[in-house]
Motif scaffolding. Structure first.
Motif, PDB file in Angstrom:
ATOM      1  N   UNK A 145      -9.813   2.878 -28.348  1.00  0.00           N
ATOM      2  CA  UNK A 145      -9.120   1.836 -29.093  1.00  0.00           C
ATOM      3  C   UNK A 145      -7.620   2.084 -29.207  1.00  0.00           C
ATOM      4  N   UNK A 146      -7.205   3.348 -29.120  1.00  0.00           N
ATOM      5  CA  UNK A 146      -5.827   3.691 -29.467  1.00  0.00           C
ATOM      6  C   UNK A 146      -4.799   3.041 -28.553  1.00  0.00           C
ATOM      7  N   UNK A 341       4.222   1.669 -24.719  1.00  0.00           N
ATOM      8  CA  UNK A 341       3.484   2.273 -25.829  1.00  0.00           C
ATOM      9  C   UNK A 341       2.630   3.448 -25.415  1.00  0.00           C
ATOM     10  N   UNK A 342       2.653   3.797 -24.124  1.00  0.00           N
ATOM     11  CA  UNK A 342       1.739   4.826 -23.625  1.00  0.00           C
ATOM     12  C   UNK A 342       2.032   6.209 -24.204  1.00  0.00           C
ATOM     13  N   UNK A 343       3.305   6.552 -24.309  1.00  0.00           N
ATOM     14  CA  UNK A 343       3.661   7.883 -24.800  1.00  0.00           C
ATOM     15  C   UNK A 343       3.255   8.040 -26.259  1.00  0.00           C
ATOM     16  N   UNK A 346      -0.452   8.739 -26.427  1.00  0.00           N
ATOM     17  CA  UNK A 346      -0.776  10.140 -26.126  1.00  0.00           C
ATOM     18  C   UNK A 346      -0.505  11.014 -27.348  1.00  0.00           C
ATOM     19  N   UNK A 347       0.597  10.740 -28.061  1.00  0.00           N
ATOM     20  CA  UNK A 347       0.878  11.496 -29.277  1.00  0.00           C
ATOM     21  C   UNK A 347      -0.220  11.330 -30.306  1.00  0.00           C
ATOM     22  N   UNK A 348      -0.720  10.100 -30.462  1.00  0.00           N
ATOM     23  CA  UNK A 348      -1.828   9.859 -31.388  1.00  0.00           C
ATOM     24  C   UNK A 348      -3.092  10.566 -30.915  1.00  0.00           C
ATOM     25  N   UNK A 411      -6.845  13.634 -18.081  1.00  0.00           N
ATOM     26  CA  UNK A 411      -7.120  12.229 -18.325  1.00  0.00           C
ATOM     27  C   UNK A 411      -7.877  12.069 -19.634  1.00  0.00           C
ATOM     28  N   UNK A 412      -7.586  11.021 -20.362  1.00  0.00           N
ATOM     29  CA  UNK A 412      -8.258  10.758 -21.617  1.00  0.00           C
ATOM     30  C   UNK A 412      -9.613  10.124 -21.347  1.00  0.00           C
TER      31      UNK A 412
END
Length: 416
Positions: A145-146, A341-343, A346-348, A411-412
């Motif tokens: 979802x993030x 918003x990708x970076x 990744x921080x979240x 990879x997430x």
């Protein structure tokens, strides 16, 4: 594989009842972001006129922009500490409340230094709300979802800033220069209402939908424990900041004005076209990150940015026509939007539960530090060397992000 890599690969994150598309997400994330951005956009046309009314030079007047950016940067680490100390709800409520107060005080400011101080705290307040939302998304949302929550939150921000200036210009012309700031304050209070209704302070839910007690974790972590296992991620956000800084600071428009002698109307067309192009791509990028993974979205985006900036460097060296510049400009802007918003997502993803706020504060500070530094480097290279070297610098920063992602970032994956 270290602790951070394991958490990313296995998707070991809390499951939330609030999906990327839900009333909870609308009330707590999308609507407040849209309202606050609309207020920022409404105030935007009045700021230069208000600064000029104090009879200061252009260089001094530019402080109203610089003060906001400095306040934005200064708030990152304190906001993170406040989140860990008092909870994210207090920070998310405090941000819009401080925004409303500073916007109203601008109406009654009588000196230029007062305006500068208020703009600083306005930037500080804006960062507080973003930090609170990122901490909330980091804790409550699943990996699947993030990407959408973060990217769509920033997409709402872009939507408000796209629509706000036109409305702000009309308000200022009808009711005076101070009127947009009154509207800004009212909208901030409205955002406060929606954010307070949707904000939670850390309630977790189990996969059955029932509230579950938070796991017992250490309440504090040292900076060494926070930073060292995630050092490569700090490198990603720093170089990503270096990549996006010149575009965010509108230096490409300045380049077009000097190199191709474009006037305000022509630059306005480019800026509007870039905003319209970036708007849907930001929403698509969020869906792509959740559907295909962070790296599968970010790596092509940053590689594309590197190639587009290299192409702009070639056009500068070869002094190609304006038509080539316009085409390459829109390609570069579109690819930048794909990485927008990708970076932050990744921080979240990698924020440690024991020190989520502190980590995100350091994370945002690092990224925005890069975004603040790169326009200076870009301008110095253009002035001391040539325009082509400035574009090559930006291309190199984008290539560095792609390299770090390919070689060092897993990879997430989501467990579900």
């Amino acid at each position: 594989m270290n602790e951070v890599d394991t958490r990313l690969t296995n998707g070991a994150v809390p499951v939330s009842g609030g999906a990327a598309v839900s009333w909870q997400a609308v009330w707590s994330t999308y609507l407040p972001a849209l309202i606050l951005a609309l207020g920022t956009g409404i105030a935007l046309p009045a700021i230069p006129t208000l600064a000029k009314s104090f009879d200061v030079s252009f260089g001094v007047a530019s402080g109203v922009v610089t003060a906001f950016l400095i306040g934005n940067l200064a708030a990152t680490i304190p906001s993170g500490w406040l989140i860990d100390r008092f909870g994210r709800r207090s920070v998310m409520i405090g941000g819009p409340l401080l925004t409303a107060v500073t916007a109203l005080l601008v109406v009654f400011s009588h000196t230029f230094p007062q305006l500068i101080v208020l703009r600083f705290f306005n930037g500080f307040a804006a960062q507080m709300w973003v930090m609170g939302r990122l901490a909330s998304i980091s804790q409550d949302a699943t990996t699947a979802q993030r990407g959408r929550l973060v990217s769509w939150m920033f997409g709402m921000d872009n939507t408000g800033k796209l629509a706000g200036p036109v409305l702000g210009g009309f308000i200022a012309s009808e009711w005076g220069t101070s009127a947009p700031f009154v509207a800004y304050a009212v909208l901030a209070l409205l955002a406060l209402l929606t954010a307070s209704l949707g904000a939670r302070n850390g309630v977790r839910k189990s996969t059955t939908g029932k509230e579950a007690p938070a796991p017992r974790v250490r309440r504090t972590m040292s900076l060494r424990e926070i930073i060292l296992p995630r050092l490569v991620y700090f490198g990603v956000t720093f170089f990503a900041g270096l990549t996006r800084g010149p575009v965010q600071a509108d230096l490409l428009h300045l380049y077009a004005a000097f190199e191709y002698h474009l006037g305000p109307a022509q630059i306005g067309y480019l800026a509007t076209g870039a905003a319209l192009l970036s708007w849907p791509i930001g929403f698509i990028a969020g869906w792509m990150m959740d559907r295909f993974g962070r790296k599968r979205t970010m790596v092509p985006g940053f590689v594309g940015v590197a190639f587009s900036m290299t192409a702009l460097a070639v056009s500068a060296f070869a002094q190609l026509s304006l038509h080539w510049y316009v085409v390459l400009f829109f390609i570069g802007v579109g690819l930048q939007a794909l990485t927008g918003g990708s970076v932050q997502t990744v921080g979240a993803d990698v924020a440690p539960p024991q020190a989520r706020g502190t980590f995100l504060g350091l994370w945002r500070f690092t990224g925005q530090g890069g975004a603040s530094l790169s326009p200076i480097i870009f301008a110095l290279l253009a002035d001391q060397v040539n325009y082509g070297s400035s574009f090559l610098f930006t291309a190199g920063a984008a290539a560095a992000v792609a390299f770090l992602l390919i070689r060092h970032v897993p990879e997430t994956r989501d467990a579900g």
